[in-house]
Design an enzyme around this catalytic site. Structure first.
Site, short mmCIF file in Angstrom:
data_model
loop_
_atom_site.label_atom_id
_atom_site.label_comp_id
_atom_site.label_asym_id
_atom_site.label_seq_id
_atom_site.Cartn_x
_atom_site.Cartn_y
_atom_site.Cartn_z
N GLY A 126 -0.28 5.46 8.10
CA GLY A 126 -1.23 5.33 6.73
C GLY A 126 -0.47 5.45 5.65
O GLY A 126 0.70 6.09 5.56
N LYS A 136 11.40 4.42 17.07
CA LYS A 136 11.05 5.54 16.55
C LYS A 136 11.77 6.80 17.47
O LYS A 136 12.38 7.72 17.05
CB LYS A 136 9.66 6.12 16.63
CG LYS A 136 9.00 5.05 15.55
CD LYS A 136 7.55 5.47 15.67
CE LYS A 136 6.45 4.58 14.56
NZ LYS A 136 5.19 5.07 14.79
N THR A 166 0.86 -1.12 -0.10
CA THR A 166 -0.01 -0.08 0.01
C THR A 166 0.70 1.24 0.00
O THR A 166 0.51 2.32 -0.80
CB THR A 166 -0.91 -0.01 1.18
OG1 THR A 166 -0.17 -0.15 2.34
CG2 THR A 166 -2.01 -1.05 1.30
#
Length: 407
Positions: free
Chosen positions: A295, A198, A11
């Site tokens: 996303g 992160k 994606t």
């Protein structure tokens, strides 16, 4: 023409391709020409006729006619070998892979620097927020002292549902999985490992040195329950999954896990999958960046931002540079106030034990054999002594300990 090879076409990879096609005016001389996938299908070849698909990433990372490699395939060890080969073959590298950068970033950066190539990973942290670019470029005359915030949307979503919708942990996690927010195996998110990777990248970008992720004190959200949320609310706080690094001299105080955040604080109002990163510098007290942390489109947009940097490097409008690193710092836990919930046969002795261990108590509730304590700022070492004294002297069972976010 700047020719691009891509590793991975899920994606995110498809979104990168689509965004690049939609912004040809910004990138008129850049083209994705080759993509490595697990399986070549007739549908893919039909939908993307100008792309050469391959199941062998080596043909991309070693190809003499590829200038830039974009990695969105995930993984660590094998992917590291591909990116290392790409750099040794003279290719600029862009990656969205936080696990890889946190683990192998320093080694890859040395190879990139030796070949005067760019290694860019803006999409690896808080994808929809350009935080790494901001830390690198926006404050050249300042010095970052603290960076961190909410950088895992899955954990934030679960805690939001538990707090606002009165769901228990299991039900909130199941909802996140049904919505595609949490993985089938959610441990990387809920145990804090994703945020730890992160934070290591944020610390590297903000302060210079490489950070070994396993040295960062990390706590998951699995122990949070309705009782804890209710007590915290009565104290004027909400619980948020934070990852914070604070510089003091040659020390980096780092922590990952659920924190008590004042309900009125901006971070306390960041709900569900939203991310927020707070930066404190020597000259500017407070900068907060908010936006979607994951996303396909936000991540792809961050990849294109890095691609714009590579474009300027290739065209000679920007130099490849590496942040001047501090000396290797000492990684410590964070001094902070603590919320402590304990059960003990003799809770009336807690105050005396706290005084003996130089623990300042701001608030303490006692109900039968259970006590809730909110302390003043305490170092990790002092806190450990206090917990040990509670257990040894009155047989206390420590149910949960959470830090209070330090402004």
């Amino acid at each position: 023409m700047i020719r691009i090879g891509m590793l991975g076409f899920g994606t995110v990879g498809r979104s990168v391709y689509d965004l690049l096609q939609a912004h040809t005016e910004r990138f008129p001389d850049m083209q994705i020409v080759s993509v490595a996938v697990r399986q070549i299908t007739e549908q893919r070849m039909t939908l993307y006729p100008t792309v050469q698909f391959t199941t062998n990433p080596d043909t991309i990372v070693t190809a003499s006619d590829i200038d830039v490699v974009i990695e969105v395939m995930g993984g660590q060890t094998e992917t590291y070998r591909y990116l290392r080969r790409a750099l040794h073959s003279g290719k600029h590298v862009i990656t969205a892979n936080k696990d890889l950068i946190a683990t192998y970033g320093e080694t890859l950066q040395k190879i990139a620097s030796a070949h005067q190539l760019a290694l860019l990973y803006g999409a690896s942290v808080a994808g929809g927020i350009p935080i790494l670019d901001a830390l690198t470029n926006l404050l050249p005359g300042d010095e970052t002292m603290q960076v961190g915030g909410i950088i895992n949307g899955t954990s934030n979503f679960i805690l939001t549902q538990m707090s606002d919708a009165a769901m228990n942990y299991d039900d909130a996690l199941a909802l996140a999985q049904r919505m595609g927010i949490a993985e089938a195996n959610p441990v990387n998110d809920v145990a804090g490992f994703d945020a730890r990777y992160k934070l290591a990248i944020l610390a590297k970008t903000a302060f210079g040195p490489n950070v070994v992720t396993t040295q960062i004190p990390t706590q998951g959200i699995q122990e949070i329950n309705a009782t804890v949320l209710d007590e915290v609310k009565r104290l004027g706080y909400v619980i948020k999954p934070l990852a914070v690094a604070r510089r003091t001299g040659q020390e980096l105080a780092m922590t990952v896990g659920p924190h008590l955040v004042p309900a009125a604080h901006l971070l306390g109002k960041i709900d569900n999958v939203q991310n927020a990163v707070q930066v404190k510098t020597r000259n500017i007290q407070d900068l907060v960046f908010t936006g979607p942390g994951a996303g396909a489109k936000p991540t792809a947009s961050a990849v294109l931002s890095d691609l714009a940097i590579v474009h300027d490097i290739v065209c000679g409008r920007q130099l490849v540079h590496e942040k001047q690193a501090l000396q290797q710092p000492v990684i410590t836990g964070t001094a902070a106030g603590r919320y402590i919930r304990v059960t003990a046969p003799a809770t009336y002795e807690i105050d005396a034990i706290a005084q003996a261990n130089r623990i300042g108590i701001k608030t303490m509730w006692v109900r039968s054999h259970r006590a809730t304590i909110l302390t003043d700022t305490v170092s990790p070492a002092t806190l450990a002594r206090f917990e040990a004294a509670l257990q040894q002297q009155i047989g206390a069972k420590i149910e949960i300990v959470l830090p209070v976010y330090q402004e």
